[in-house]
Design an enzyme around this catalytic site. Structure first.
Site, short mmCIF file in Angstrom:
data_model
loop_
_atom_site.label_atom_id
_atom_site.label_comp_id
_atom_site.label_asym_id
_atom_site.label_seq_id
_atom_site.Cartn_x
_atom_site.Cartn_y
_atom_site.Cartn_z
N LYS A 45 1.19 -0.57 0.08
CA LYS A 45 -0.37 -0.04 0.09
C LYS A 45 0.95 1.11 -0.10
O LYS A 45 0.08 2.17 -0.22
CB LYS A 45 -1.06 -0.26 1.09
CG LYS A 45 -2.10 -0.94 1.30
CD LYS A 45 -2.24 -1.52 2.28
CE LYS A 45 -3.86 -0.50 3.17
NZ LYS A 45 -4.34 -0.59 4.21
N LYS A 47 2.40 2.48 1.90
CA LYS A 47 1.73 3.67 3.53
C LYS A 47 3.05 3.76 4.49
O LYS A 47 3.36 1.83 5.07
CB LYS A 47 0.56 3.00 4.02
CG LYS A 47 -0.71 3.86 3.16
CD LYS A 47 -1.89 3.35 4.28
CE LYS A 47 -3.33 4.18 3.20
NZ LYS A 47 -4.07 4.11 4.20
#
Ligand code: C2G
Length: 129
Positions: A45, A47
């Site tokens: 992701k 992230k």
């Protein structure tokens, strides 16, 4: 017992997350949160979490709506999770509208309106000012 599941990173926990969890729990009696691991967040992701998995898990477990927190290690575990935990309803915010309709043969699929004007990205941005 009606079981609900939802997935997410839940980093820098905020009222948008709580609104989602509250509404998800209202759809059943037992809410499972599949929490994205640090590795999944970073590898899949892109992230970088402020809080590591164990601390994000601890925060979620303190929420009255949450009954169980399990790890989300990859994109592909959802159908297996739904079967393993005998989930009746899968819930996500509607930023994911339609993305998980492949689960419809296994459970109800519900997309809930996101809470406007709050996101972890926004919080990080505002703190940089
Ligand atoms: N959310 C919301 N309102 C906001 C922010 C988030 O309703 N203002 C919801 C999202 O729609 C999601 C949940 O809160 O259902 C968790 O959000 P994130 O932690 O950003 O989750 P995400 O990174 O989208 O991960 O496999 C699915 C992914 O793990 C979802």
């Amino acid at each position: 017992m009606k079981k609900v599941i939802t997935y997410g990173t839940f980093d820098l926990l905020h009222y948008g997350h709580i609104n989602l969890l509250r509404r998800a729990k209202a759809l059943g009696d037992y809410l499972i949160v599949a929490l994205s691991t640090d590795e999944f967040n970073w590898d899949q992701k892109q992230k970088k979490c402020y809080f590591p998995y164990e601390q994000r898990k601890q925060l979620l477990e303190a929420i009255r709506y949450v009954d169980l927190v399990i790890p989300e290690n990859n994109w592909d575990q959802k159908a297996a999770d739904v079967r393993e935990f005998r989930v009746d309803t899968f819930v996500m915010g509607n930023d994911w509208q339609g993305k998980f309709d492949f689960l419809k043969p296994y459970c109800d699929v519900v997309y809930l309106p996101r809470t406007p004007e709050i996101s972890t990205t926004q919080i990080k941005h505002d703190l940089r000012r």
